[in-house]
Design a protein around this motif. Structure first.
Motif, PDB file in Angstrom:
ATOM      1  N   ASP A 121      61.531  67.413  64.719  1.00  7.40           N
ATOM      2  CA  ASP A 121      60.617  68.561  64.813  1.00  7.40           C
ATOM      3  C   ASP A 121      60.255  69.085  63.423  1.00  7.40           C
ATOM      4  N   ILE A 122      61.258  69.188  62.565  1.00  8.22           N
ATOM      5  CA  ILE A 122      61.018  69.659  61.198  1.00  8.22           C
ATOM      6  C   ILE A 122      60.070  68.720  60.467  1.00  8.22           C
ATOM      7  N   SER A 123      60.278  67.415  60.643  1.00 11.45           N
ATOM      8  CA  SER A 123      59.478  66.401  59.929  1.00 11.45           C
ATOM      9  C   SER A 123      58.009  66.477  60.268  1.00 11.45           C
ATOM     10  N   GLU A 124      57.693  67.034  61.440  1.00 13.52           N
ATOM     11  CA  GLU A 124      56.301  67.115  61.873  1.00 13.52           C
ATOM     12  C   GLU A 124      55.610  68.399  61.421  1.00 13.52           C
ATOM     13  N   LYS A 125      56.375  69.312  60.863  1.00 12.81           N
ATOM     14  CA  LYS A 125      55.805  70.600  60.464  1.00 12.81           C
ATOM     15  C   LYS A 125      55.060  70.502  59.137  1.00 12.81           C
ATOM     16  N   ASP A 126      54.018  71.306  59.028  1.00 15.97           N
ATOM     17  CA  ASP A 126      53.200  71.297  57.811  1.00 15.97           C
ATOM     18  C   ASP A 126      54.014  71.680  56.582  1.00 15.97           C
ATOM     19  N   ARG A 148      63.087  78.076  55.276  1.00  9.13           N
ATOM     20  CA  ARG A 148      62.059  77.954  56.312  1.00  9.13           C
ATOM     21  C   ARG A 148      62.647  77.354  57.588  1.00  9.13           C
ATOM     22  N   ILE A 149      63.564  76.416  57.436  1.00  9.98           N
ATOM     23  CA  ILE A 149      64.237  75.824  58.596  1.00  9.98           C
ATOM     24  C   ILE A 149      65.027  76.885  59.341  1.00  9.98           C
ATOM     25  N   PHE A 150      65.797  77.674  58.603  1.00  7.49           N
ATOM     26  CA  PHE A 150      66.576  78.742  59.236  1.00  7.49           C
ATOM     27  C   PHE A 150      65.683  79.800  59.870  1.00  7.49           C
ATOM     28  N   GLU A 151      64.568  80.076  59.247  1.00  9.99           N
ATOM     29  CA  GLU A 151      63.682  81.142  59.721  1.00  9.99           C
ATOM     30  C   GLU A 151      62.846  80.731  60.924  1.00  9.99           C
ATOM     31  N   GLU A 152      62.462  79.455  60.999  1.00  6.84           N
ATOM     32  CA  GLU A 152      61.449  79.059  61.972  1.00  6.84           C
ATOM     33  C   GLU A 152      61.915  78.128  63.082  1.00  6.84           C
ATOM     34  N   ASP A 156      64.615  80.606  68.391  1.00  8.85           N
ATOM     35  CA  ASP A 156      64.003  80.506  69.720  1.00  8.85           C
ATOM     36  C   ASP A 156      64.243  79.156  70.390  1.00  8.85           C
ATOM     37  N   SER A 157      65.292  78.470  69.980  1.00 12.83           N
ATOM     38  CA  SER A 157      65.598  77.151  70.534  1.00 12.83           C
ATOM     39  C   SER A 157      66.498  77.271  71.765  1.00 12.83           C
ATOM     40  N   GLU A 158      65.991  76.854  72.922  1.00 11.88           N
ATOM     41  CA  GLU A 158      66.796  76.890  74.145  1.00 11.88           C
ATOM     42  C   GLU A 158      67.956  75.906  74.060  1.00 11.88           C
ATOM     43  N   ASP A 159      67.715  74.748  73.467  1.00 18.12           N
ATOM     44  CA  ASP A 159      68.789  73.765  73.315  1.00 18.12           C
ATOM     45  C   ASP A 159      69.933  74.339  72.484  1.00 18.12           C
ATOM     46  N   LEU A 160      69.581  75.053  71.447  1.00 18.93           N
ATOM     47  CA  LEU A 160      70.600  75.668  70.601  1.00 18.93           C
ATOM     48  C   LEU A 160      71.346  76.760  71.361  1.00 18.93           C
ATOM     49  N   LEU A 175      73.155  85.500  66.646  1.00 20.65           N
ATOM     50  CA  LEU A 175      72.344  84.467  66.012  1.00 20.65           C
ATOM     51  C   LEU A 175      71.338  85.040  65.013  1.00 20.65           C
ATOM     52  N   ALA A 176      70.486  85.952  65.446  1.00 21.63           N
ATOM     53  CA  ALA A 176      69.441  86.487  64.556  1.00 21.63           C
ATOM     54  C   ALA A 176      70.057  87.168  63.341  1.00 21.63           C
ATOM     55  N   PHE A 177      71.124  87.916  63.558  1.00 24.17           N
ATOM     56  CA  PHE A 177      71.792  88.607  62.451  1.00 24.17           C
ATOM     57  C   PHE A 177      72.331  87.616  61.430  1.00 24.17           C
ATOM     58  N   VAL A 178      73.020  86.579  61.907  1.00 22.24           N
ATOM     59  CA  VAL A 178      73.628  85.594  61.003  1.00 22.24           C
ATOM     60  C   VAL A 178      72.556  84.812  60.253  1.00 22.24           C
ATOM     61  N   LEU A 179      71.506  84.412  60.923  1.00 21.97           N
ATOM     62  CA  LEU A 179      70.428  83.684  60.252  1.00 21.97           C
ATOM     63  C   LEU A 179      69.814  84.529  59.141  1.00 21.97           C
ATOM     64  N   ASN A 180      69.649  85.812  59.397  1.00 22.35           N
ATOM     65  CA  ASN A 180      69.102  86.716  58.387  1.00 22.35           C
ATOM     66  C   ASN A 180      70.031  86.831  57.178  1.00 22.35           C
TER      67      ASN A 180
END
Length: 315
Positions: A121-126, A148-152, A156-160, A175-180
């Motif tokens: 998924d990451i490889s396909e991103k602009d 950018r990987i951590f932010e985007e 919102d990943s259901e698999d995760l 999750l959101a707190f730790v990513l921030n």
């Protein structure tokens, strides 16, 4: 590391669980609370190790392409920019990160299918394509890509979500707190600088705050519930949402036993929590009842605060 708001969430969950299970052991509740806080630090280390696993997947893909009988031009001449990412190399060499994950049994190895899908998924991103094809090669650019990987890609990943739920029930709200926290730390990092990792609490006062807030809320639960009933006209307290009652009781406990926290902050924080953990109408209810109770307690001297901004309603 853990913010006061996250502490309130964790205390609320322990208190709510204890009240509804009629379990009143203070020591057991305190142990559960501290374990929940410690799990947030585990999640931090777990995610900080993710870029290294993504790099390994990328290396395996490159190796597989080179070993093909008839590789494509791209496979014959792979772009190594991602696997040579300086920040990821720094994480890969971080002894503290590796040691913590090893001791706690934190590894993405059992979730390789997720990591492979994430890399695709990451490889396909602009933003990834721009990074790979950029003529620039700098630590700052490497950091930006990982952030950018951590932010985007993760929140919102259901698999995760399924993976995290299976690993720990305590990670639901973290999750959101730790990513921030991770993104802020990485953006402030300088090349070849050793990464400094946080403790569970920002300061000892926060640990004391968490334990005392839980203990007081449990100890005074019956008394404060009775006070609430005096402000709910024509409505039995048994019919109130249990979440609302817990939040109001915590608000009273905080206002009475923590004189250095402004009343406005206390009210606003528990109203905010009600938006996420109670009914659609809870925000107005919690705000109104808590404001009335705390105002009365200030007037009768139960709450004593001094200093600018410490006394005042939510208005």
């Amino acid at each position: 590391m853990i913010s006061r708001r996250l502490i309130r969430i964790k205390v609320f969950k322990v208190l709510f669980g204890r009240v509804n299970s009629v379990a009143d052991s203070f020591l057991a509740a305190e142990k559960e609370l501290l374990m929940s806080c410690d799990k947030t630090l585990e999640l931090y280390y777990f995610f900080l190790s993710l870029p290294v696993m993504i790099k390994q997947v990328a290396e395996q893909k490159i190796e597989a392409g080179l070993n093909k009988f008839q590789p494509t031009e791209e496979e014959s001449h792979p772009n190594y920019k991602f696997v040579d990412n300086r920040l990821i190399s720094l994480l890969d060499d971080d002894a503290d990160l590796k040691g913590f994950c090893a001791v706690r049994g934190l590894s993405w190895a059992e979730n390789i299918p997720f990591v492979k899908k994430l890399f695709r998924d990451i490889s396909e991103k602009d933003y990834y394509q721009e990074y790979m094809n950029s003529g620039i090669s700098s630590f700052k650019e490497d950091v930006k890509l990982v952030c950018r990987i951590f932010e985007e890609e993760l929140e919102d990943s259901e698999d995760l979500d399924y993976i995290l739920e299976d690993m720990s029930l305590y990670w639901t709200d973290d999750l959101a707190f730790v990513l921030n926290i991770i993104v802020k730390k990485l953006y402030s990092l300088r090349e070849e600088e050793k990464i400094s990792h946080p403790n569970v609490f920002l300061k000892d006062d926060d640990r004391d705050y968490a334990i005392r807030l839980l203990n007081v809320s449990m100890m005074k639960y019956g008394d404060y519930r009775e006070i609430i009933s005096q402000y709910v006209h024509n409505w039995e307290t048994e019919r109130l949402a249990s979440t609302d009652v817990c939040l109001i009781i915590m608000g009273i406990a905080e206002a009475v036993y923590f004189p250095n926290i402004p009343l406005k902050v206390t009210i606003n924080e528990y109203v905010e929590l009600s938006k996420y953990y109670s009914t659609p109408n809870s925000r107005v209810f919690v705000n109104g009842i808590l404001d009335k109770i705390l105002t009365a307690m200030v007037e009768n001297g139960t709450i004593q605060k001094s200093g600018r901004g410490l006394v005042g309603s939510s208005e």
